[in-house]
Design a protein around this motif. Structure first.
Motif, PDB file in Angstrom:
ATOM      1  N   PRO A 115      71.255   7.108 -49.845  1.00 20.57           N
ATOM      2  CA  PRO A 115      71.017   5.651 -49.859  1.00 20.57           C
ATOM      3  C   PRO A 115      71.039   5.025 -48.465  1.00 20.57           C
ATOM      4  O   PRO A 115      70.215   4.161 -48.164  1.00 20.57           O
ATOM      5  CB  PRO A 115      72.171   5.128 -50.719  1.00 20.57           C
ATOM      6  CG  PRO A 115      72.508   6.278 -51.620  1.00 20.57           C
ATOM      7  CD  PRO A 115      72.326   7.502 -50.776  1.00 20.57           C
ATOM      8  N   LYS A 116      71.977   5.456 -47.627  1.00 17.91           N
ATOM      9  CA  LYS A 116      72.038   4.924 -46.272  1.00 17.91           C
ATOM     10  C   LYS A 116      70.793   5.305 -45.473  1.00 17.91           C
ATOM     11  O   LYS A 116      70.207   4.466 -44.767  1.00 17.91           O
ATOM     12  CB  LYS A 116      73.290   5.443 -45.555  1.00 17.91           C
ATOM     13  CG  LYS A 116      73.472   4.891 -44.142  1.00 17.91           C
ATOM     14  CD  LYS A 116      74.759   5.418 -43.519  1.00 17.91           C
ATOM     15  CE  LYS A 116      74.945   4.874 -42.100  1.00 17.91           C
ATOM     16  NZ  LYS A 116      76.196   5.394 -41.479  1.00 17.91           N
ATOM     17  N   ALA A 117      70.366   6.556 -45.595  1.00 17.65           N
ATOM     18  CA  ALA A 117      69.170   7.013 -44.888  1.00 17.65           C
ATOM     19  C   ALA A 117      67.931   6.287 -45.377  1.00 17.65           C
ATOM     20  O   ALA A 117      67.050   5.927 -44.585  1.00 17.65           O
ATOM     21  CB  ALA A 117      69.004   8.524 -45.071  1.00 17.65           C
ATOM     22  N   ALA A 118      67.845   6.055 -46.689  1.00 11.70           N
ATOM     23  CA  ALA A 118      66.696   5.341 -47.242  1.00 11.70           C
ATOM     24  C   ALA A 118      66.617   3.925 -46.679  1.00 11.70           C
ATOM     25  O   ALA A 118      65.523   3.423 -46.376  1.00 11.70           O
ATOM     26  CB  ALA A 118      66.798   5.299 -48.768  1.00 11.70           C
ATOM     27  N   GLY A 119      67.773   3.281 -46.518  1.00 11.90           N
ATOM     28  CA  GLY A 119      67.796   1.933 -45.948  1.00 11.90           C
ATOM     29  C   GLY A 119      67.314   1.908 -44.508  1.00 11.90           C
ATOM     30  O   GLY A 119      66.555   1.018 -44.115  1.00 11.90           O
ATOM     31  N   LYS A 120      67.733   2.899 -43.715  1.00 17.48           N
ATOM     32  CA  LYS A 120      67.292   2.969 -42.317  1.00 17.48           C
ATOM     33  C   LYS A 120      65.789   3.225 -42.232  1.00 17.48           C
ATOM     34  O   LYS A 120      65.087   2.597 -41.421  1.00 17.48           O
ATOM     35  CB  LYS A 120      68.046   4.086 -41.590  1.00 17.48           C
ATOM     36  CG  LYS A 120      69.507   3.785 -41.315  1.00 17.48           C
ATOM     37  CD  LYS A 120      70.150   4.932 -40.544  1.00 17.48           C
ATOM     38  CE  LYS A 120      71.603   4.634 -40.210  1.00 17.48           C
ATOM     39  NZ  LYS A 120      72.237   5.747 -39.459  1.00 17.48           N
ATOM     40  N   ALA A 121      65.306   4.142 -43.063  1.00 17.36           N
ATOM     41  CA  ALA A 121      63.877   4.449 -43.052  1.00 17.36           C
ATOM     42  C   ALA A 121      63.054   3.239 -43.476  1.00 17.36           C
ATOM     43  O   ALA A 121      62.005   2.954 -42.885  1.00 17.36           O
ATOM     44  CB  ALA A 121      63.592   5.630 -43.981  1.00 17.36           C
ATOM     45  N   LEU A 122      63.533   2.521 -44.490  1.00 11.43           N
ATOM     46  CA  LEU A 122      62.794   1.356 -44.978  1.00 11.43           C
ATOM     47  C   LEU A 122      62.725   0.264 -43.926  1.00 11.43           C
ATOM     48  O   LEU A 122      61.667  -0.343 -43.720  1.00 11.43           O
ATOM     49  CB  LEU A 122      63.447   0.820 -46.253  1.00 11.43           C
ATOM     50  CG  LEU A 122      62.779  -0.418 -46.848  1.00 11.43           C
ATOM     51  CD1 LEU A 122      61.325  -0.153 -47.204  1.00 11.43           C
ATOM     52  CD2 LEU A 122      63.559  -0.907 -48.071  1.00 11.43           C
ATOM     53  N   LEU A 123      63.841  -0.001 -43.242  1.00 12.17           N
ATOM     54  CA  LEU A 123      63.841  -1.051 -42.227  1.00 12.17           C
ATOM     55  C   LEU A 123      62.887  -0.715 -41.085  1.00 12.17           C
ATOM     56  O   LEU A 123      62.124  -1.577 -40.620  1.00 12.17           O
ATOM     57  CB  LEU A 123      65.259  -1.253 -41.681  1.00 12.17           C
ATOM     58  CG  LEU A 123      65.420  -2.325 -40.594  1.00 12.17           C
ATOM     59  CD1 LEU A 123      64.911  -3.679 -41.081  1.00 12.17           C
ATOM     60  CD2 LEU A 123      66.880  -2.424 -40.159  1.00 12.17           C
ATOM     61  N   ALA A 124      62.895   0.545 -40.636  1.00 11.67           N
ATOM     62  CA  ALA A 124      61.966   0.951 -39.573  1.00 11.67           C
ATOM     63  C   ALA A 124      60.524   0.882 -40.056  1.00 11.67           C
ATOM     64  O   ALA A 124      59.617   0.486 -39.305  1.00 11.67           O
ATOM     65  CB  ALA A 124      62.301   2.363 -39.099  1.00 11.67           C
ATOM     66  N   SER A 125      60.293   1.265 -41.312  1.00 10.36           N
ATOM     67  CA  SER A 125      58.948   1.209 -41.876  1.00 10.36           C
ATOM     68  C   SER A 125      58.468  -0.221 -42.008  1.00 10.36           C
ATOM     69  O   SER A 125      57.302  -0.540 -41.724  1.00 10.36           O
ATOM     70  CB  SER A 125      58.938   1.907 -43.240  1.00 10.36           C
ATOM     71  OG  SER A 125      57.631   1.983 -43.759  1.00 10.36           O
ATOM     72  N   ARG A 126      59.344  -1.110 -42.435  1.00 12.83           N
ATOM     73  CA  ARG A 126      59.000  -2.529 -42.528  1.00 12.83           C
ATOM     74  C   ARG A 126      58.695  -3.102 -41.131  1.00 12.83           C
ATOM     75  O   ARG A 126      57.804  -3.933 -40.966  1.00 12.83           O
ATOM     76  CB  ARG A 126      60.142  -3.308 -43.170  1.00 12.83           C
ATOM     77  CG  ARG A 126      60.256  -3.137 -44.669  1.00 12.83           C
ATOM     78  CD  ARG A 126      59.136  -3.875 -45.379  1.00 12.83           C
ATOM     79  NE  ARG A 126      59.478  -4.180 -46.747  1.00 12.83           N
ATOM     80  CZ  ARG A 126      58.977  -3.583 -47.814  1.00 12.83           C
ATOM     81  NH1 ARG A 126      58.097  -2.595 -47.657  1.00 12.83           N
ATOM     82  NH2 ARG A 126      59.315  -3.936 -49.035  1.00 12.83           N
ATOM     83  N   THR A 127      59.443  -2.649 -40.133  1.00 16.56           N
ATOM     84  CA  THR A 127      59.196  -3.103 -38.764  1.00 16.56           C
ATOM     85  C   THR A 127      57.818  -2.644 -38.293  1.00 16.56           C
ATOM     86  O   THR A 127      57.076  -3.415 -37.667  1.00 16.56           O
ATOM     87  CB  THR A 127      60.291  -2.587 -37.815  1.00 16.56           C
ATOM     88  OG1 THR A 127      61.564  -3.066 -38.262  1.00 16.56           O
ATOM     89  CG2 THR A 127      60.057  -3.049 -36.385  1.00 16.56           C
ATOM     90  N   ASN A 128      57.460  -1.414 -38.590  1.00 20.98           N
ATOM     91  CA  ASN A 128      56.129  -0.932 -38.236  1.00 20.98           C
ATOM     92  C   ASN A 128      55.042  -1.733 -38.949  1.00 20.98           C
ATOM     93  O   ASN A 128      53.991  -2.020 -38.375  1.00 20.98           O
ATOM     94  CB  ASN A 128      55.992   0.553 -38.576  1.00 20.98           C
ATOM     95  CG  ASN A 128      56.540   1.450 -37.478  1.00 20.98           C
ATOM     96  OD1 ASN A 128      57.195   0.988 -36.560  1.00 20.98           O
ATOM     97  ND2 ASN A 128      56.280   2.735 -37.582  1.00 20.98           N
ATOM     98  N   THR A 129      55.281  -2.083 -40.209  1.00 17.79           N
ATOM     99  CA  THR A 129      54.320  -2.907 -40.948  1.00 17.79           C
ATOM    100  C   THR A 129      54.219  -4.292 -40.305  1.00 17.79           C
ATOM    101  O   THR A 129      53.119  -4.848 -40.185  1.00 17.79           O
ATOM    102  CB  THR A 129      54.745  -3.030 -42.419  1.00 17.79           C
ATOM    103  OG1 THR A 129      54.918  -1.726 -42.972  1.00 17.79           O
ATOM    104  CG2 THR A 129      53.703  -3.781 -43.229  1.00 17.79           C
ATOM    105  N   LEU A 130      55.339  -4.841 -39.888  1.00 19.84           N
ATOM    106  CA  LEU A 130      55.342  -6.121 -39.181  1.00 19.84           C
ATOM    107  C   LEU A 130      54.502  -6.043 -37.911  1.00 19.84           C
ATOM    108  O   LEU A 130      53.735  -6.967 -37.593  1.00 19.84           O
ATOM    109  CB  LEU A 130      56.789  -6.498 -38.828  1.00 19.84           C
ATOM    110  CG  LEU A 130      56.996  -7.741 -37.965  1.00 19.84           C
ATOM    111  CD1 LEU A 130      56.579  -9.007 -38.713  1.00 19.84           C
ATOM    112  CD2 LEU A 130      58.451  -7.841 -37.517  1.00 19.84           C
ATOM    113  N   PHE A 131      54.615  -4.951 -37.184  1.00 15.79           N
ATOM    114  CA  PHE A 131      53.878  -4.791 -35.929  1.00 15.79           C
ATOM    115  C   PHE A 131      52.376  -4.536 -36.138  1.00 15.79           C
ATOM    116  O   PHE A 131      51.596  -4.670 -35.202  1.00 15.79           O
ATOM    117  CB  PHE A 131      54.453  -3.617 -35.132  1.00 15.79           C
ATOM    118  CG  PHE A 131      55.757  -3.901 -34.423  1.00 15.79           C
ATOM    119  CD1 PHE A 131      56.205  -5.190 -34.219  1.00 15.79           C
ATOM    120  CD2 PHE A 131      56.538  -2.850 -33.940  1.00 15.79           C
ATOM    121  CE1 PHE A 131      57.403  -5.446 -33.561  1.00 15.79           C
ATOM    122  CE2 PHE A 131      57.726  -3.091 -33.268  1.00 15.79           C
ATOM    123  CZ  PHE A 131      58.166  -4.387 -33.090  1.00 15.79           C
ATOM    124  N   SER A 132      51.992  -4.123 -37.332  1.00 12.48           N
ATOM    125  CA  SER A 132      50.631  -3.612 -37.523  1.00 12.48           C
ATOM    126  C   SER A 132      49.532  -4.642 -37.279  1.00 12.48           C
ATOM    127  O   SER A 132      48.518  -4.337 -36.640  1.00 12.48           O
ATOM    128  CB  SER A 132      50.483  -3.002 -38.918  1.00 12.48           C
ATOM    129  OG  SER A 132      50.632  -3.982 -39.934  1.00 12.48           O
TER     130      SER A 132
END
Length: 213
Positions: A120-137
């Motif tokens: 669960p902790k790893a999934a949260g970190k991956a999601l936040l980084a993925s959301r950040t990449n989507t924000l940057f896109s």
């Protein structure tokens, strides 16, 4: 030289479509499915679908980055300098690439049960980084197009970015958002609608800073 530039640009776009297309798939489709799937469907998707999609995702990012570097070398050799759009776009693209390989992929391996760890902790970190990449896109694609083509408003190869106050403000915003993407909170990026709206708004704000400041 012109032919090689064209080939690298063509490959850069092809690899970029693969990378960003899968980024949108993960954020807009797969995440929602994982929340609604039956236990059997979720187990099957995590074992078979997600690892395969992540392979194409991370290598799409790798070759987008490599061809982007080759394009930058070509621009530097031909024109001697980078305009503000190229600098901002290259910065965002590099951070997005690093997010994929240093945050998203290592944590997704844990979240999918491919390696041991706190899922669960790893999934949260991956999601936040993925959301950040989507924000940057959205701003990234804007900068990629504006760099050579936004004539008269700071675009066009050969224009030097040095001395641009707007660029420094944009780089500071990028740095702050990246720090949040590593160790912050999702905030409005938690929902699909939120991250789409924020990405478009960020592109407009950054474009205005580079044009008018």
């Amino acid at each position: 030289m012109a032919l090689m530039d064209f080939i690298f640009r063509w490959l850069h776009v092809l690899f970029g479509i693969t990378w960003i297309g899968l980024l949108y798939y993960f954020n807009f489709i797969q995440g929602g499915y994982f929340k609604k799937a039956t236990p059997e469907g979720l187990k099957d998707a995590k074992e078979k679908l997600a690892p395969e999609a992540l392979w194409w995702f991370r290598w799409g990012a790798m070759f987008t980055f490599i061809t982007g570097v080759l394009l930058l070398v070509g621009v530097k050799m031909s024109y001697g300098s980078f305009n503000a759009y190229i600098v901002a776009g290259a910065t965002m693209g590099t951070l997005m690439f690093l997010n994929v390989w240093l945050i998203i992929w290592p944590n997704q391996k844990i979240a999918l049960g491919m390696v041991e760890g706190d899922g669960p902790k790893a999934a949260g970190k991956a999601l936040l980084a993925s959301r950040t990449n989507t924000l940057f896109s959205a701003p990234l694609v804007f900068f990629m197009m504006a760099g050579p083509h936004f004539q008269g408003l700071g675009g066009g190869y050969g224009l030097n970015a040095s001395g641009s106050t707007g660029l420094w403000v944009v780089l500071a915003i990028i740095a702050a958002l990246e720090v949040n993407g590593i160790a912050g909170k999702q905030g409005p990026l938690a929902s699909v609608v939120g991250v789409i709206h924020c990405s478009i708004a960020l592109a407009l704000v950054m474009a205005a800073l580079l044009v008018y400041v």
